[in-house]
Design an enzyme around this catalytic site. Structure first.
Site, PDB file in Angstrom:
ATOM      1  N   ARG A  11     181.477  56.704  12.910  1.00  0.00           N
ATOM      2  CA  ARG A  11     180.189  56.018  12.963  1.00  0.00           C
ATOM      3  C   ARG A  11     180.056  55.144  14.207  1.00  0.00           C
ATOM      4  O   ARG A  11     178.960  54.993  14.751  1.00  0.00           O
ATOM      5  CB  ARG A  11     180.026  55.183  11.687  1.00  0.00           C
ATOM      6  CG  ARG A  11     178.645  54.568  11.517  1.00  0.00           C
ATOM      7  CD  ARG A  11     178.486  54.058  10.096  1.00  0.00           C
ATOM      8  NE  ARG A  11     177.167  53.491   9.857  1.00  0.00           N
ATOM      9  CZ  ARG A  11     176.958  52.205   9.545  1.00  0.00           C
ATOM     10  NH1 ARG A  11     177.967  51.364   9.461  1.00  0.00           N
ATOM     11  NH2 ARG A  11     175.732  51.778   9.329  1.00  0.00           N
ATOM     12  N   GLY A  54     172.952  54.533  25.571  1.00  0.00           N
ATOM     13  CA  GLY A  54     173.871  55.644  25.841  1.00  0.00           C
ATOM     14  C   GLY A  54     175.288  55.338  25.400  1.00  0.00           C
ATOM     15  O   GLY A  54     175.587  54.236  24.931  1.00  0.00           O
ATOM     16  N   ASP A  74     183.746  68.260   4.853  1.00  0.00           N
ATOM     17  CA  ASP A  74     183.377  69.602   4.388  1.00  0.00           C
ATOM     18  C   ASP A  74     181.852  69.692   4.309  1.00  0.00           C
ATOM     19  O   ASP A  74     181.163  68.791   4.794  1.00  0.00           O
ATOM     20  CB  ASP A  74     184.033  69.887   3.025  1.00  0.00           C
ATOM     21  CG  ASP A  74     183.689  68.830   1.986  1.00  0.00           C
ATOM     22  OD1 ASP A  74     182.636  68.159   2.116  1.00  0.00           O
ATOM     23  OD2 ASP A  74     184.462  68.660   1.027  1.00  0.00           O
ATOM     24  N   ASN A 133     174.627  47.090  11.994  1.00  0.00           N
ATOM     25  CA  ASN A 133     176.049  46.888  12.276  1.00  0.00           C
ATOM     26  C   ASN A 133     176.688  45.704  11.558  1.00  0.00           C
ATOM     27  O   ASN A 133     177.872  45.738  11.222  1.00  0.00           O
ATOM     28  CB  ASN A 133     176.264  46.689  13.788  1.00  0.00           C
ATOM     29  CG  ASN A 133     175.989  47.955  14.582  1.00  0.00           C
ATOM     30  OD1 ASN A 133     176.170  49.066  14.068  1.00  0.00           O
ATOM     31  ND2 ASN A 133     175.557  47.799  15.825  1.00  0.00           N
ATOM     32  N   HIS A 135     177.930  62.266   6.817  1.00  0.00           N
ATOM     33  CA  HIS A 135     178.013  61.535   5.547  1.00  0.00           C
ATOM     34  C   HIS A 135     178.783  62.305   4.482  1.00  0.00           C
ATOM     35  O   HIS A 135     178.733  61.967   3.309  1.00  0.00           O
ATOM     36  CB  HIS A 135     176.615  61.156   5.050  1.00  0.00           C
ATOM     37  CG  HIS A 135     175.939  60.108   5.889  1.00  0.00           C
ATOM     38  ND1 HIS A 135     174.638  59.709   5.704  1.00  0.00           N
ATOM     39  CD2 HIS A 135     176.412  59.363   6.927  1.00  0.00           C
ATOM     40  CE1 HIS A 135     174.319  58.768   6.601  1.00  0.00           C
ATOM     41  NE2 HIS A 135     175.372  58.546   7.357  1.00  0.00           N
ATOM     42  N   THR A 136     179.516  63.310   4.881  1.00  0.00           N
ATOM     43  CA  THR A 136     180.491  63.972   4.013  1.00  0.00           C
ATOM     44  C   THR A 136     181.736  63.110   3.849  1.00  0.00           C
ATOM     45  O   THR A 136     182.583  63.373   2.989  1.00  0.00           O
ATOM     46  CB  THR A 136     180.875  65.358   4.580  1.00  0.00           C
ATOM     47  OG1 THR A 136     181.888  65.935   3.758  1.00  0.00           O
ATOM     48  CG2 THR A 136     181.438  65.269   5.990  1.00  0.00           C
ATOM     49  N   HIS A 189     176.783  54.881  16.668  1.00  0.00           N
ATOM     50  CA  HIS A 189     176.058  53.631  16.923  1.00  0.00           C
ATOM     51  C   HIS A 189     176.174  53.186  18.376  1.00  0.00           C
ATOM     52  O   HIS A 189     175.306  52.483  18.883  1.00  0.00           O
ATOM     53  CB  HIS A 189     176.542  52.528  15.974  1.00  0.00           C
ATOM     54  CG  HIS A 189     175.981  52.660  14.591  1.00  0.00           C
ATOM     55  ND1 HIS A 189     175.910  51.618  13.703  1.00  0.00           N
ATOM     56  CD2 HIS A 189     175.446  53.731  13.942  1.00  0.00           C
ATOM     57  CE1 HIS A 189     175.359  52.040  12.567  1.00  0.00           C
ATOM     58  NE2 HIS A 189     175.085  53.321  12.688  1.00  0.00           N
ATOM     59  N   ASP A 190     177.243  53.592  19.041  1.00  0.00           N
ATOM     60  CA  ASP A 190     177.340  53.318  20.476  1.00  0.00           C
ATOM     61  C   ASP A 190     176.344  54.169  21.264  1.00  0.00           C
ATOM     62  O   ASP A 190     175.559  53.656  22.065  1.00  0.00           O
ATOM     63  CB  ASP A 190     178.769  53.596  20.964  1.00  0.00           C
ATOM     64  CG  ASP A 190     178.902  53.369  22.470  1.00  0.00           C
ATOM     65  OD1 ASP A 190     178.237  52.437  22.983  1.00  0.00           O
ATOM     66  OD2 ASP A 190     179.647  54.119  23.135  1.00  0.00           O
ATOM     67  N   SER A 195     184.017  64.818  -2.738  1.00  0.00           N
ATOM     68  CA  SER A 195     185.121  65.032  -1.787  1.00  0.00           C
ATOM     69  C   SER A 195     184.982  64.012  -0.673  1.00  0.00           C
ATOM     70  O   SER A 195     184.800  64.350   0.481  1.00  0.00           O
ATOM     71  CB  SER A 195     185.077  66.456  -1.230  1.00  0.00           C
ATOM     72  OG  SER A 195     183.836  66.702  -0.577  1.00  0.00           O
TER      73      SER A 195
HETATM   74  C1  HEM Z   1     170.216  60.127  10.247  1.00  0.00           C
HETATM   75  C2  HEM Z   1     170.194  58.822  10.259  1.00  0.00           C
HETATM   76  C3  HEM Z   1     171.297  57.977   9.694  1.00  0.00           C
HETATM   77  C4  HEM Z   1     171.135  56.901   8.880  1.00  0.00           C
HETATM   78  C5  HEM Z   1     169.821  56.325   8.398  1.00  0.00           C
HETATM   79  C6  HEM Z   1     172.458  56.410   8.552  1.00  0.00           C
HETATM   80  C7  HEM Z   1     172.710  55.302   7.760  1.00  0.00           C
HETATM   81  C8  HEM Z   1     173.957  54.929   7.297  1.00  0.00           C
HETATM   82  C9  HEM Z   1     174.202  53.842   6.396  1.00  0.00           C
HETATM   83  C10 HEM Z   1     173.143  52.887   5.837  1.00  0.00           C
HETATM   84  C11 HEM Z   1     175.527  53.814   6.130  1.00  0.00           C
HETATM   85  C12 HEM Z   1     176.263  52.834   5.221  1.00  0.00           C
HETATM   86  C13 HEM Z   1     176.698  51.616   6.002  1.00  0.00           C
HETATM   87  C14 HEM Z   1     177.210  50.497   5.141  1.00  0.00           C
HETATM   88  O1  HEM Z   1     176.950  50.469   3.940  1.00  0.00           O
HETATM   89  O2  HEM Z   1     177.870  49.598   5.670  1.00  0.00           O
HETATM   90  C15 HEM Z   1     176.126  54.885   6.874  1.00  0.00           C
HETATM   91  C16 HEM Z   1     177.458  55.192   6.866  1.00  0.00           C
HETATM   92  C17 HEM Z   1     178.026  56.159   7.663  1.00  0.00           C
HETATM   93  N1  HEM Z   1     177.391  56.896   8.641  1.00  0.00           N
HETATM   94 FE1  HEM Z   1     175.394  57.092   8.851  1.00  0.00          FE
HETATM   95  N2  HEM Z   1     173.392  57.201   9.155  1.00  0.00           N
HETATM   96  C18 HEM Z   1     172.733  58.159   9.876  1.00  0.00           C
HETATM   97  C19 HEM Z   1     173.319  59.110  10.678  1.00  0.00           C
HETATM   98  C20 HEM Z   1     174.669  59.184  10.943  1.00  0.00           C
HETATM   99  C21 HEM Z   1     175.267  59.960  11.999  1.00  0.00           C
HETATM  100  C22 HEM Z   1     174.499  60.776  13.019  1.00  0.00           C
HETATM  101  C23 HEM Z   1     176.615  59.786  11.904  1.00  0.00           C
HETATM  102  C24 HEM Z   1     177.712  60.352  12.761  1.00  0.00           C
HETATM  103  C25 HEM Z   1     177.622  61.462  13.453  1.00  0.00           C
HETATM  104  C26 HEM Z   1     176.856  58.912  10.777  1.00  0.00           C
HETATM  105  C27 HEM Z   1     178.085  58.547  10.304  1.00  0.00           C
HETATM  106  C28 HEM Z   1     178.305  57.688   9.237  1.00  0.00           C
HETATM  107  C29 HEM Z   1     179.598  57.515   8.600  1.00  0.00           C
HETATM  108  C30 HEM Z   1     180.856  58.294   8.914  1.00  0.00           C
HETATM  109  C31 HEM Z   1     179.424  56.520   7.620  1.00  0.00           C
HETATM  110  C32 HEM Z   1     180.492  55.907   6.719  1.00  0.00           C
HETATM  111  C33 HEM Z   1     181.094  54.705   7.451  1.00  0.00           C
HETATM  112  C34 HEM Z   1     182.193  53.983   6.721  1.00  0.00           C
HETATM  113  O3  HEM Z   1     182.611  54.378   5.628  1.00  0.00           O
HETATM  114  O4  HEM Z   1     182.656  52.967   7.288  1.00  0.00           O
HETATM  115  N3  HEM Z   1     175.662  58.547  10.239  1.00  0.00           N
HETATM  116  N4  HEM Z   1     175.150  55.548   7.589  1.00  0.00           N
END
Ligand code: HEM
Ligand SMILES: *[C@@H]1O[C@H](CO)[C@@H](O)[C@H](O)[C@H]1NC(C)=O
Ligand SMILES: *[C@@H]1O[C@H](CO)[C@@H](O)[C@H](O)[C@H]1NC(C)=O
Ligand SMILES: *[C@@H]1O[C@H](CO)[C@@H](O)[C@H](O)[C@H]1NC(C)=O
Length: 332
Positions: A65, A75, A254, A95, A194-195, A69-70, A249
């Protein structure tokens, strides 16, 4: 859907997919950038990522993540890593109390520095770390494009505007991706991240009791999961409880994320709208969700391409920016 419709949809998706093959390559970056100046960088980073995951398995998700976010803010320039007063990206809404893994990046940077000092940018470290986090979680491997340099500013306002929110409509999310050169297809493909990982109640509790002022829960959320989440995130709770984004999972990379969406089991509103919203654009995203839910191999391939594409967002190159000594501060 009848058989001939299916064939047409499939043809349409395949041509859509083929188009992307040449797309993510940037003339500016190359996988060989550190071949002579820091040949061991991949070995060092991978070892440190493995150590971090062994200590806490969620860290793979958190590190992936960070790269996202970076890249969406100024960029891929490691601006998210900078410490400072309240105007920095770390304090932006997406963040604060949420982005994590900064200590792991510090450890990786100092290991890399002790092998080849002043050579590898923090922005490139984030890109390699994201790849290794995915691959070590069971996901695809890809060759990371390198040669980014580190930025000199961190901008909280920009982060608030550029990073998609889980409360955004699908059209808003699509336009935030479009702002950085990413397509509707990239929205679906990259959401597959989000897998793995966790989210706090505060980011989805709006769906549980009084969704958009309807006095009812979000009706696209499957009933049993709704009940569990209502218990986990009571209305008078502090919103800090976390749960897994992919219930079946959660630490495995996956395509179950997409299968969940077919069953109303996307955790965030921004997940489930890819399949269930009645916005016009959903007719496009829905077919891709369906397709990935049936084809993990294609999802993996497309995820790798989309990550390279995301990693190419507006890099600093040549003599722009700098190679930071510490990822938390600019050099002087
Ligand atoms: C499409 C729009 C997206 C939205 C609205 C979104 C939003 C979020 C939110 C709200 C969380 C939970 C954060 C928390 O509760 O602290 C999250 C977690 C996460 N996001 Fe996204 N996200 C998006 C796209 C992405 C993309 C493009 C990636 C990476 C390529 C990504 C990777 C992750 C990962 C891996 C987590 C889990 C982080 C952890 O467990 O520390 N997300 N996201
Ligand atoms: C941050 O970005 C905003 C919005 O683009 C801009 O108005 C502002 O001047 C920037 N602040 C700094 C300190 O660069
Ligand atoms: C539900 O939300 C609406 C609008 O956000 C608000 O006006 C209403 O008071 C809420 N209802 C309850 C029971 O909390
Ligand atoms: C959630 O936890 C953080 C510390 O991790 C704290 O600063 C914040 O105030 C908490 N949020 C709520 C709503 O209590």
């Amino acid at each position: 859907m009848n058989k001939s419709c299916r064939a047409i949809a499939c043809f349409w998706l395949m041509s859509f997919l083929n188009l992307s093959v040449a797309e993510p390559m940037s003339p500016k970056l190359t996988p060989y950038f550190y071949r002579t100046t820091c040949p061991d960088v991949f070995t060092i980073v991978r070892r440190e990522v493995l150590n971090a995951i062994n200590e806490e398995i969620r860290m793979a998700a958190s590190l992936l993540r960070l790269h996202f976010h970076d890249c969406f803010v100024n960029g891929c320039d490691a601006s998210i890593l900078l410490d400072g007063d309240e105007d920095i990206e770390k304090f932006a809404t997406p963040n604060i109390n949420s982005a994590r893994g900064f200590e792991v990046i510090d450890r990786i940077k100092s290991s890399v520095e002790s092998s080849c000092s002043g050579v590898v940018s923090c922005a490139d470290i984030l890109a390699i770390v994201a790849r290794d986090s995915v691959h070590l979680s069971g996901g695809p491997f890809w060759y990371v494009q390198l040669g980014r340099r580190d930025g000199l500013v961190s901008n909280k306002t920009l982060a608030n505007n550029a990073i998609p929110s889980p409360f955004d409509s699908l059209d808003t999310i699509i336009s935030k991706f479009d702002n950085v050169g990413l397509s509707v297809k990239d929205v679906v493909t990259l959401s597959g991240a989000h897998t793995i990982g966790r989210a706090r109640c505060t980011f989805f509790s709006n769906r549980l009791f009084n969704f958009s002022g309807t006095q009812e829960p979000d009706n696209s959320l499957e009933y049993e999961m709704l009940t569990e989440l209502q218990n986990l995130c009571p209305q008078d709770g502090d919103g800090n409880t976390t749960t897994v984004l992919d219930p079946y999972s959660f630490d495995q990379f996956d395509n179950n994320y997409f299968k969940n969406l077919l069953n109303g089991k996307g955790l965030l509103s921004s997940d489930q709208i890819l399949f269930s919203s009645d916005e016009e654009t959903t007719s496009t995203t829905k077919q891709l969700v369906q397709y990935y839910s049936e084809n993990e191999r294609i999802f993996f391939m497309e995820f790798a391409y989309a990550m390279i594409k995301m990693g190419n967002i507006n890099p600093l190159i040549g003599s722009e920016g700098e190679i930071r000594k510490s990822c938390r501060v600019i050099n002087s």
